[in-house]
Design an enzyme around this catalytic site. Structure first.
Site, PDB file in Angstrom:
ATOM      1  N   LYS A  64      42.325  35.353  27.766  1.00 31.20           N
ATOM      2  CA  LYS A  64      41.516  34.237  28.229  1.00 31.20           C
ATOM      3  C   LYS A  64      40.259  34.845  28.837  1.00 31.20           C
ATOM      4  O   LYS A  64      40.276  35.387  29.941  1.00 31.20           O
ATOM      5  CB  LYS A  64      42.272  33.396  29.261  1.00 31.20           C
ATOM      6  CG  LYS A  64      41.527  32.133  29.631  1.00 31.20           C
ATOM      7  CD  LYS A  64      42.408  31.155  30.373  1.00 31.20           C
ATOM      8  CE  LYS A  64      41.755  29.786  30.493  1.00 31.20           C
ATOM      9  NZ  LYS A  64      40.467  29.786  31.155  1.00 31.20           N
ATOM     10  N   CYS A 116      22.403  67.805  54.480  1.00 30.31           N
ATOM     11  CA  CYS A 116      23.313  66.743  54.926  1.00 30.31           C
ATOM     12  C   CYS A 116      24.677  66.928  54.257  1.00 30.31           C
ATOM     13  O   CYS A 116      24.795  66.839  53.034  1.00 30.31           O
ATOM     14  CB  CYS A 116      22.736  65.375  54.582  1.00 30.31           C
ATOM     15  SG  CYS A 116      23.793  63.998  55.067  1.00 30.31           S
TER      16      CYS A 116
HETATM   17  S1  IVH Z   1      41.216  27.769  23.351  1.00 26.58           S
HETATM   18  C1  IVH Z   1      41.928  23.559  22.471  1.00 26.58           C
HETATM   19  N1  IVH Z   1      41.227  30.372  23.735  1.00 26.58           N
HETATM   20  O1  IVH Z   1      39.189  28.506  28.533  1.00 26.58           O
HETATM   21  C2  IVH Z   1      41.894  24.796  23.222  1.00 26.58           C
HETATM   22  N2  IVH Z   1      40.012  29.023  25.268  1.00 26.58           N
HETATM   23  O2  IVH Z   1      40.508  25.965  29.668  1.00 26.58           O
HETATM   24  C3  IVH Z   1      40.506  25.209  23.500  1.00 26.58           C
HETATM   25  N3  IVH Z   1      38.866  30.275  27.018  1.00 26.58           N
HETATM   26  O3  IVH Z   1      36.714  26.186  28.053  1.00 26.58           O
HETATM   27  C4  IVH Z   1      40.337  26.493  24.134  1.00 26.58           C
HETATM   28  N4  IVH Z   1      39.498  32.279  26.328  1.00 26.58           N
HETATM   29  O4  IVH Z   1      36.077  28.501  27.524  1.00 26.58           O
HETATM   30  C5  IVH Z   1      40.793  29.181  24.189  1.00 26.58           C
HETATM   31  N5  IVH Z   1      41.302  32.677  23.937  1.00 26.58           N
HETATM   32  C6  IVH Z   1      40.870  31.481  24.370  1.00 26.58           C
HETATM   33  C7  IVH Z   1      40.041  31.372  25.502  1.00 26.58           C
HETATM   34  C8  IVH Z   1      39.641  30.111  25.924  1.00 26.58           C
HETATM   35  C9  IVH Z   1      38.783  31.603  27.235  1.00 26.58           C
HETATM   36  C10 IVH Z   1      38.230  29.264  27.860  1.00 26.58           C
HETATM   37  C11 IVH Z   1      37.385  28.273  27.114  1.00 26.58           C
HETATM   38  C12 IVH Z   1      37.782  26.928  27.583  1.00 26.58           C
HETATM   39  C13 IVH Z   1      38.736  27.188  28.679  1.00 26.58           C
HETATM   40  C14 IVH Z   1      39.908  26.255  28.495  1.00 26.58           C
END
Ligand code: IVH
Length: 726
Positions: free
Chosen positions: A138, A464
């Site tokens: 993430k 120093c």
């Molecule tokens: S999937 C339908 N995959 O997390 C699912 N999101 O809370 C859509 N994000 O706004 C998101 N890494 O910016 C997905 N590997 C990942 C992600 C990811 C970061 C962020 C994304 C989104 C938020 C969702």
């Protein structure tokens, strides 16, 4: 005929036999530039020198200037264009951009609960076959929707409220990693392909950017995410272009005219094949062990979080089958088929108990906040840097304040700001309760601040003790030449006892002198000598970084080493030659020049070489491009324990030789280096019939010249050209 180079990217090898029409010539240049940009930005494996890329780029620019009708939207020359905007146009997302549910239980039970919920919602029976999950990172950046029509990037939009975002196309076009045109044959391009992913800033880019901002006395950014968000929403594309952004694709929006792969993992592979950056740190958890596989991924990534080059705030699990995803559908604004497992936050609140002064290697006085201990980014933090007096004042930090502390990666913890009351109280004037000392707290020399400089400095120089200690610690650290066991306490004794004045003195230490030190057993003295001996075999970037030249961090040291190939060429390079190195600007060039213009610094280099410190060198630049290194284009996997090389050491040697180290074995792996207790990776390598090496085999490979180097390049000269023994 244009020949593919040894890596398959079309290269301008020889002039074509028959003259091309301007249109064909433009198409050919665009093609080559797209392929090289992909190798450079996405695969991180450039196939031609920067200067050659620039030459092709300029040729295309000239051609387009002469024939404006040949200019296309996807031309590489069209990345930085556009005007300063008053605001962003609104974009309606055809497919809404959703968010993901966060699972707070990060234990195995959390992943099991997700699996159980999915199975219940799919109405699967107890004995129904297991569900496969894709696990990925993430990323901590901001979501973006890239719209490609017939293979060409036509629009980029922020998430906004999920229904409507902002059109940030002209800023996104400046991101080198984002293809302006998809890779692969045109007949494979979907009529419409919306790619969703995260725009982020790498930690090293973020540090560099903030360092630059700080030097210029400009506003610094709180964290990479804020810096990335600021860049994407920057109204002046010229400024956006200077903010180094990266991108990872993780999903889809609207799609027309494309048979979407049936699994999420297959989709990511397909996006990667289109030339989009997809993070390699991902897995599919199969079968009955599904939930366990997810937990294992969460834990493994948690353990490696600090080593990743970018911030993540957790991992994401997704049902791998797209058919099952569709069946599961959504609740309100979240899909039922995905869940996020978060990691502990990298920012926390705590109180400033005092402000101390630290004297650094270059005499810089750094105010450091002494904090009420707080657990942040996985460790307990008691100190955090405030950088300099101006930063401290800009952030309005006072002793007693509650502040936000950030610790991410191996970067030193930092106070990013003061917690203000919400809603903000009428702004009381900031009355600092800290003053910069006029004399160095270590050596009592006068403290000065030069005009246009934000930093206060001790004028004591190597008189120093603090500066001498820092210089030694910097040289000895893991990322420099690495002298294991040479920590702060020992360095204190060595400097305070007058045993070490300059770096080469380290290599004059004998067992007697060391063992005579306080609380030093014979055994540990022996260990230090072994560590000193081991540190002598190093690499040019590590050595250069270890010298502690102002403004020469690890990345710059690598760039310099790659460009010049030898320490002598760097020491003698005039400023204009230094400026030719990627990311070296006037400040850095001047600093390098100033350093080597001082006879005593050259003397230090000579004495270290005389003491036996050595590294491999190669021919300078154009040539020193990755393709001529012995492991150029090769992917290696390390497994088990090697007899003498540590994992990081082996990795550094491989990378210095142009190779890449991957985490898992696949058909694309060139060599597997196996040590004691090698496990499944070795088995897999055997099953795939891959080349398997031991440590000796690896060392032989590192010393070997590269395979047939591409025409016009010079083969590397491994070893020390001055003939000194290592
Ligand atoms: S999937 C339908 N995959 O997390 C699912 N999101 O809370 C859509 N994000 O706004 C998101 N890494 O910016 C997905 N590997 C990942 C992600 C990811 C970061 C962020 C994304 C989104 C938020 C969702």
């Amino acid at each position: 005929m244009s020949q593919p180079d040894m890596f398959g990217a079309p290269v301008d090898a020889q002039a074509p036999a028959a003259p091309l029409t301007p249109a064909d010539e433009a198409a050919r240049l665009r093609e080559a530039l797209h392929a090289h940009a992909h190798r450079y930005y996405v695969l991180d494996a450039p196939s031609i020198p920067d200067a050659e890329y620039d030459r092709l780029f300029q040729a295309l620019q000239a051609l387009e200037a002469a024939h404006p009708e040949l200019r296309t939207a996807d031309s590489p020359t069209q990345r930085v264009l556009g005007q300063v905007l008053d605001g962003f146009a609104s974009v309606r997302h055809v497919v809404p951009m959703l968010s993901i549910r966060t699972e707070t239980d990060t234990e195995a039970t959390g992943a099991e609960a997700f699996d159980a919920r999915v199975r219940r919602e799919l109405a699967l029976l107890e004995d129904a076959p297991p569900v496969d999950y894709a696990a990925e990172l993430k990323f901590d950046g901001l979501a973006i929707n890239l719209r490609y029509e017939r293979g060409v990037l036509v629009q980029a939009a922020t998430r906004g409220d999920g229904e409507n975002g902002e059109d940030v196309t002209q800023n996104i076009r400046t991101v080198g990693q984002i293809p302006l045109r998809l890779q692969g044959p045109a007949d494979a391009w979907p009529a419409v392909l919306e790619v969703r992913g995260e725009v982020y800033m790498r930690r090293d880019d973020f540090e560099r950017l903030n360092e630059r901002q700080r030097e210029r006395g400009e506003k610094t950014f709180v964290n990479p995410r804020n810096a990335a968000a600021g860049a994407v929403r920057q109204l002046d594309p010229a400024i956006a272009a200077q903010r180094p952004l990266s991108f990872f694709a993780y999903g889809l929006g609207e799609v027309q005219g494309w048979a979407i792969p049936p699994t999420h993992s297959g989709l990511l592979d397909a996006l990667a094949a289109f030339g989009l950056p997809v993070c390699a740190e991902r897995t599919v958890a199969h079968g009955a062990s599904g939930a366990q596989g997810l937990v294992a991924f969460h834990q493994a990534m948690g353990a490696r979080r600090d080593q990743l080059p970018f911030d993540i705030d957790g991992v994401v699990y997704k049902v791998n089958s797209r058919a099952l995803q569709e069946q599961l559908g959504f609740v309100t604004r979240e899909p039922r088929w995905a869940v996020a497992h978060k990691y502990p936050a990298q920012e926390q609140l705590t109180q400033v108990e005092g402000i101390d002064i630290q004297v650094g290697r270059t005499g810089k006085l750094t105010p450091v906040a002494r904090l009420k201990p707080v657990f942040v980014g996985g460790v307990t933090v008691t100190n955090a840097t405030l950088h300099n007096l101006f930063e401290l004042r800009r952030k309005g930090v006072r002793v007693g304040d509650t502040v936000i502390v950030r610790r991410a990666g191996d970067v030193i913890p930092e106070v990013v700001g003061v917690l203000r009351s919400e809603p903000p109280a009428p702004r009381a004037p900031y009355v600092p309760n800290f003053r910069m000392p006029r004399h160095c707290p270590i050596c009592a020399s006068t403290v000065v601040r030069e005009r246009d400089e934000v930093n206060h400095r001790c004028t004591g120089g190597l008189f120093c003790a603090a500066q001498r200690k820092q210089a030694v610690l910097h040289f000895a650290q893991r990322r420099a030449v690495e002298i294991e066991g040479l920590g702060e306490k020992l360095v204190d004794q060595l400097i305070d006892g007058g045993l070490v004045r300059t770096l080469p003195d380290l290599y004059k230490l004998g067992l007697m002198k060391l063992a005579a030190l306080d609380r030093m057993a014979d055994k540990s003295a022996q260990n230090i000598l072994v560590a000193l001996e081991k540190s002598k075999l190093t690499t040019l970037p590590r050595f250069l970084f270890g010298l502690g030249i102002r403004h020469v961090g690890e990345a710059t040291a690598k760039d310099l080493a790659r460009h010049f190939g030898s320490i002598d060429r760097i020491m003698d390079a005039p400023e204009d030659q230094l400026l030719a190195v990627r990311d070296v600007g006037p400040v850095v060039a001047k600093s390098i020049r100033t350093f080597f213009d001082q006879a005593h610094n050259r003397e230090v280099v000579e004495q270290l070489r005389a003491a036996g410190v050595s590294w491999a060198e190669h021919e300078p630049s154009a040539e020193a491009d990755a393709a001529t290194l012995p492991l150029a284009g090769k992917t290696l996997v390390l497994t088990g324990t090697l007899p003498t090389l540590g994992r990081e050491e082996a990795k550094a040697l491989i990378e210095a030789a142009g190779g890449k180290v991957a985490g898992s074995v696949s058909k694309k792996t060139h060599h597997v280096v196996a040590g004691a207790e090698a496990g499944s990776k070795l088995e897999k390598a055997q099953a795939l019939g891959l080349s398997i090496l031991d440590e000796a085999g690896l060392l032989a490979l590192l010393a070997a010249p590269a395979g047939q180097p591409p025409a016009g390049t010079v083969p590397p000269a491994p070893g020390n050209p001055d003939g000194s023994e290592g």
